[in-house]
Design a protein around this motif. Structure first.
Motif, PDB file in Angstrom:
ATOM      1  N   GLY A 162       0.816  -1.205   0.000  1.00  0.00           N
ATOM      2  CA  GLY A 162       0.000   0.000   0.000  1.00  0.00           C
ATOM      3  C   GLY A 162       0.847   1.252   0.000  1.00  0.00           C
ATOM      4  N   ASP A 163       0.164   2.388   0.133  1.00  0.00           N
ATOM      5  CA  ASP A 163       0.869   3.671   0.090  1.00  0.00           C
ATOM      6  C   ASP A 163       1.411   4.089   1.455  1.00  0.00           C
ATOM      7  OD1 ASP A 163      -1.652   3.963   1.073  1.00  0.00           O
ATOM      8  OD2 ASP A 163      -2.047   5.893   0.109  1.00  0.00           O
ATOM      9  N   ARG A 164       0.961   3.473   2.539  1.00  0.00           N
ATOM     10  CA  ARG A 164       1.462   3.801   3.880  1.00  0.00           C
ATOM     11  C   ARG A 164       1.919   2.529   4.588  1.00  0.00           C
ATOM     12  NH1 ARG A 164      -3.491   7.571   5.439  1.00  0.00           N
ATOM     13  NH2 ARG A 164      -2.540   7.777   7.482  1.00  0.00           N
ATOM     14  N   PRO A 165       3.103   2.036   4.244  1.00  0.00           N
ATOM     15  CA  PRO A 165       3.539   0.746   4.779  1.00  0.00           C
ATOM     16  C   PRO A 165       3.796   0.753   6.287  1.00  0.00           C
ATOM     17  CG  PRO A 165       5.285   1.757   3.492  1.00  0.00           C
ATOM     18  CD  PRO A 165       4.060   2.598   3.306  1.00  0.00           C
ATOM     19  N   LEU A 166       4.292   1.853   6.841  1.00  0.00           N
ATOM     20  CA  LEU A 166       4.556   1.887   8.283  1.00  0.00           C
ATOM     21  C   LEU A 166       3.270   1.849   9.100  1.00  0.00           C
ATOM     22  CD1 LEU A 166       7.559   4.353   8.540  1.00  0.00           C
ATOM     23  CD2 LEU A 166       7.554   1.866   8.699  1.00  0.00           C
ATOM     24  N   LEU A 167       2.231   2.464   8.582  1.00  0.00           N
ATOM     25  CA  LEU A 167       0.936   2.403   9.257  1.00  0.00           C
ATOM     26  C   LEU A 167       0.406   0.969   9.250  1.00  0.00           C
ATOM     27  CD1 LEU A 167      -1.391   3.911  10.637  1.00  0.00           C
ATOM     28  CD2 LEU A 167      -2.395   4.211   8.369  1.00  0.00           C
ATOM     29  N   ALA A 168       0.524   0.286   8.125  1.00  0.00           N
ATOM     30  CA  ALA A 168       0.089  -1.111   8.029  1.00  0.00           C
ATOM     31  C   ALA A 168       0.891  -1.984   8.993  1.00  0.00           C
ATOM     32  CB  ALA A 168       0.245  -1.613   6.597  1.00  0.00           C
ATOM     33  N   PHE A 169       2.204  -1.766   9.056  1.00  0.00           N
ATOM     34  CA  PHE A 169       3.051  -2.513   9.972  1.00  0.00           C
ATOM     35  C   PHE A 169       2.608  -2.281  11.415  1.00  0.00           C
ATOM     36  CE2 PHE A 169       6.582  -2.348  12.963  1.00  0.00           C
ATOM     37  CZ  PHE A 169       7.068  -3.642  12.868  1.00  0.00           C
ATOM     38  N   GLY A 170       2.410  -1.026  11.789  1.00  0.00           N
ATOM     39  CA  GLY A 170       2.036  -0.689  13.160  1.00  0.00           C
ATOM     40  C   GLY A 170       0.700  -1.268  13.570  1.00  0.00           C
ATOM     41  N   ILE A 171      -0.277  -1.174  12.697  1.00  0.00           N
ATOM     42  CA  ILE A 171      -1.607  -1.691  13.026  1.00  0.00           C
ATOM     43  C   ILE A 171      -1.558  -3.209  13.209  1.00  0.00           C
ATOM     44  CG2 ILE A 171      -3.916  -2.083  12.072  1.00  0.00           C
ATOM     45  CD1 ILE A 171      -3.782   0.763  10.957  1.00  0.00           C
ATOM     46  N   MET A 172      -0.905  -3.891  12.287  1.00  0.00           N
ATOM     47  CA  MET A 172      -0.827  -5.347  12.389  1.00  0.00           C
ATOM     48  C   MET A 172      -0.045  -5.771  13.628  1.00  0.00           C
ATOM     49  SD  MET A 172      -1.898  -7.988  11.055  1.00  0.00           S
ATOM     50  CE  MET A 172      -1.701  -9.529  10.238  1.00  0.00           C
ATOM     51  N   ALA A 173       1.052  -5.103  13.915  1.00  0.00           N
ATOM     52  CA  ALA A 173       1.862  -5.457  15.078  1.00  0.00           C
ATOM     53  C   ALA A 173       1.094  -5.221  16.380  1.00  0.00           C
ATOM     54  CB  ALA A 173       3.165  -4.673  15.073  1.00  0.00           C
ATOM     55  N   VAL A 174       0.389  -4.116  16.473  1.00  0.00           N
ATOM     56  CA  VAL A 174      -0.355  -3.796  17.699  1.00  0.00           C
ATOM     57  C   VAL A 174      -1.507  -4.770  17.921  1.00  0.00           C
ATOM     58  CG1 VAL A 174      -1.916  -2.079  18.719  1.00  0.00           C
ATOM     59  CG2 VAL A 174       0.292  -1.372  17.810  1.00  0.00           C
ATOM     60  N   PHE A 175      -2.217  -5.117  16.848  1.00  0.00           N
ATOM     61  CA  PHE A 175      -3.378  -5.980  17.012  1.00  0.00           C
ATOM     62  C   PHE A 175      -3.010  -7.449  17.214  1.00  0.00           C
ATOM     63  CE2 PHE A 175      -5.718  -2.352  15.294  1.00  0.00           C
ATOM     64  CZ  PHE A 175      -6.758  -2.309  16.195  1.00  0.00           C
ATOM     65  N   THR A 176      -1.842  -7.875  16.780  1.00  0.00           N
ATOM     66  CA  THR A 176      -1.443  -9.270  16.993  1.00  0.00           C
ATOM     67  C   THR A 176      -0.645  -9.467  18.279  1.00  0.00           C
ATOM     68  OG1 THR A 176       0.538  -8.983  15.628  1.00  0.00           O
ATOM     69  CG2 THR A 176      -1.448  -9.847  14.540  1.00  0.00           C
ATOM     70  N   LEU A 177      -0.202  -8.391  18.906  1.00  0.00           N
ATOM     71  CA  LEU A 177       0.619  -8.500  20.116  1.00  0.00           C
ATOM     72  C   LEU A 177      -0.076  -9.241  21.266  1.00  0.00           C
ATOM     73  CD1 LEU A 177       3.352  -7.809  21.401  1.00  0.00           C
ATOM     74  CD2 LEU A 177       2.317  -5.693  22.210  1.00  0.00           C
ATOM     75  N   PRO A 178      -1.312  -8.915  21.626  1.00  0.00           N
ATOM     76  CA  PRO A 178      -1.936  -9.636  22.749  1.00  0.00           C
ATOM     77  C   PRO A 178      -2.126 -11.132  22.472  1.00  0.00           C
ATOM     78  CG  PRO A 178      -3.213  -7.682  22.193  1.00  0.00           C
ATOM     79  CD  PRO A 178      -2.175  -7.830  21.146  1.00  0.00           C
ATOM     80  N   ILE A 179      -2.527 -11.461  21.265  1.00  0.00           N
ATOM     81  CA  ILE A 179      -2.736 -12.867  20.921  1.00  0.00           C
ATOM     82  C   ILE A 179      -1.410 -13.614  20.929  1.00  0.00           C
ATOM     83  CG2 ILE A 179      -3.548 -14.406  19.094  1.00  0.00           C
ATOM     84  CD1 ILE A 179      -5.448 -12.031  18.323  1.00  0.00           C
ATOM     85  N   ALA A 180      -0.383 -12.996  20.386  1.00  0.00           N
ATOM     86  CA  ALA A 180       0.944 -13.626  20.367  1.00  0.00           C
ATOM     87  C   ALA A 180       1.470 -13.800  21.793  1.00  0.00           C
ATOM     88  CB  ALA A 180       1.908 -12.790  19.535  1.00  0.00           C
ATOM     89  N   ALA A 181       1.188 -12.853  22.671  1.00  0.00           N
ATOM     90  CA  ALA A 181       1.643 -12.965  24.060  1.00  0.00           C
ATOM     91  C   ALA A 181       0.964 -14.134  24.770  1.00  0.00           C
ATOM     92  CB  ALA A 181       1.381 -11.666  24.815  1.00  0.00           C
ATOM     93  N   VAL A 182      -0.315 -14.294  24.555  1.00  0.00           N
ATOM     94  CA  VAL A 182      -1.038 -15.404  25.177  1.00  0.00           C
ATOM     95  C   VAL A 182      -0.541 -16.735  24.628  1.00  0.00           C
ATOM     96  CG1 VAL A 182      -3.307 -16.500  25.368  1.00  0.00           C
ATOM     97  CG2 VAL A 182      -3.078 -14.052  25.737  1.00  0.00           C
ATOM     98  N   LEU A 183      -0.358 -16.822  23.322  1.00  0.00           N
ATOM     99  CA  LEU A 183       0.131 -18.067  22.736  1.00  0.00           C
ATOM    100  C   LEU A 183       1.543 -18.394  23.210  1.00  0.00           C
ATOM    101  CD1 LEU A 183      -1.262 -17.822  19.101  1.00  0.00           C
ATOM    102  CD2 LEU A 183      -2.064 -19.271  20.965  1.00  0.00           C
ATOM    103  N   ALA A 184       2.388 -17.381  23.341  1.00  0.00           N
ATOM    104  CA  ALA A 184       3.742 -17.605  23.851  1.00  0.00           C
ATOM    105  C   ALA A 184       3.683 -18.081  25.304  1.00  0.00           C
ATOM    106  CB  ALA A 184       4.570 -16.332  23.737  1.00  0.00           C
TER     107      ALA A 184
END
Length: 153
Positions: free
Chosen positions: A47-69
């Motif tokens: 997309g045209d704003r790659p850092l925004l896409a990175f940030g949104i995906m990282a923030v929204f997957t962090l809690p799930i990844a923490a629980v799975l870890a």
């Protein structure tokens, strides 16, 4: 120190250490996994704003990844109130009976359905057919599990 005294609400790590070390390790793994998923999403999105896409995906997957870890890293025997052998519970027996019965039903209905569709000459999209099979399997399992629960009471 006995095992009962070593139990805590969050448990202890399989690799040894305290509860704080377990939570820190879980969070560290989650940050790495979330960053990797954000990076992958950023690359695939194009997309045209790659850092925004990175940030949104990282923030929204962090809690799930923490629980799975945490689930992967925790030593189950150190969690306060955890059942020693959950596979020996009555619910596990209900689950096994319901799953085996549902699997048999899926084979029967799938075979009869294939024969009927072949002789009738009808066609359907793979997504629709597989969605129907999955919906049937979930409904069948749920009904069988509730039936096991009701008959055991």
């Amino acid at each position: 120190m006995s095992v009962e005294n070593a139990r805590s609400k969050w448990g202890r790590a399989r690799f040894g250490g305290s509860t704080a070390q377990l939570l820190a390790a879980s969070l560290a793994v989650a940050v790495l996994v979330s960053a990797a998923l954000g990076w992958l999403f950023m690359l695939l999105r194009n997309g045209d704003r790659p850092l925004l896409a990175f940030g949104i995906m990282a923030v929204f997957t962090l809690p799930i990844a923490a629980v799975l870890a945490w689930v992967v890293l925790v030593d189950r025997s150190t969690i306060a109130g955890a059942i020693e052998k959950p596979e020996d519970s009555v619910e596990s027996a209900w689950y096994d009976k319901a799953a085996s019965g549902a699997f048999t039903d899926i084979l029967l209905v799938g075979g009869l359905g294939c024969a009927a569709l072949t002789f009738l000459g009808t066609e359907g999209t793979a997504g629709l057919v597989l969605g129907g099979v999955v919906a049937f399997a979930m409904l069948d399992f749920g009904v069988r599990y509730l039936w096991q629960k009701k008959t055991a009471a």
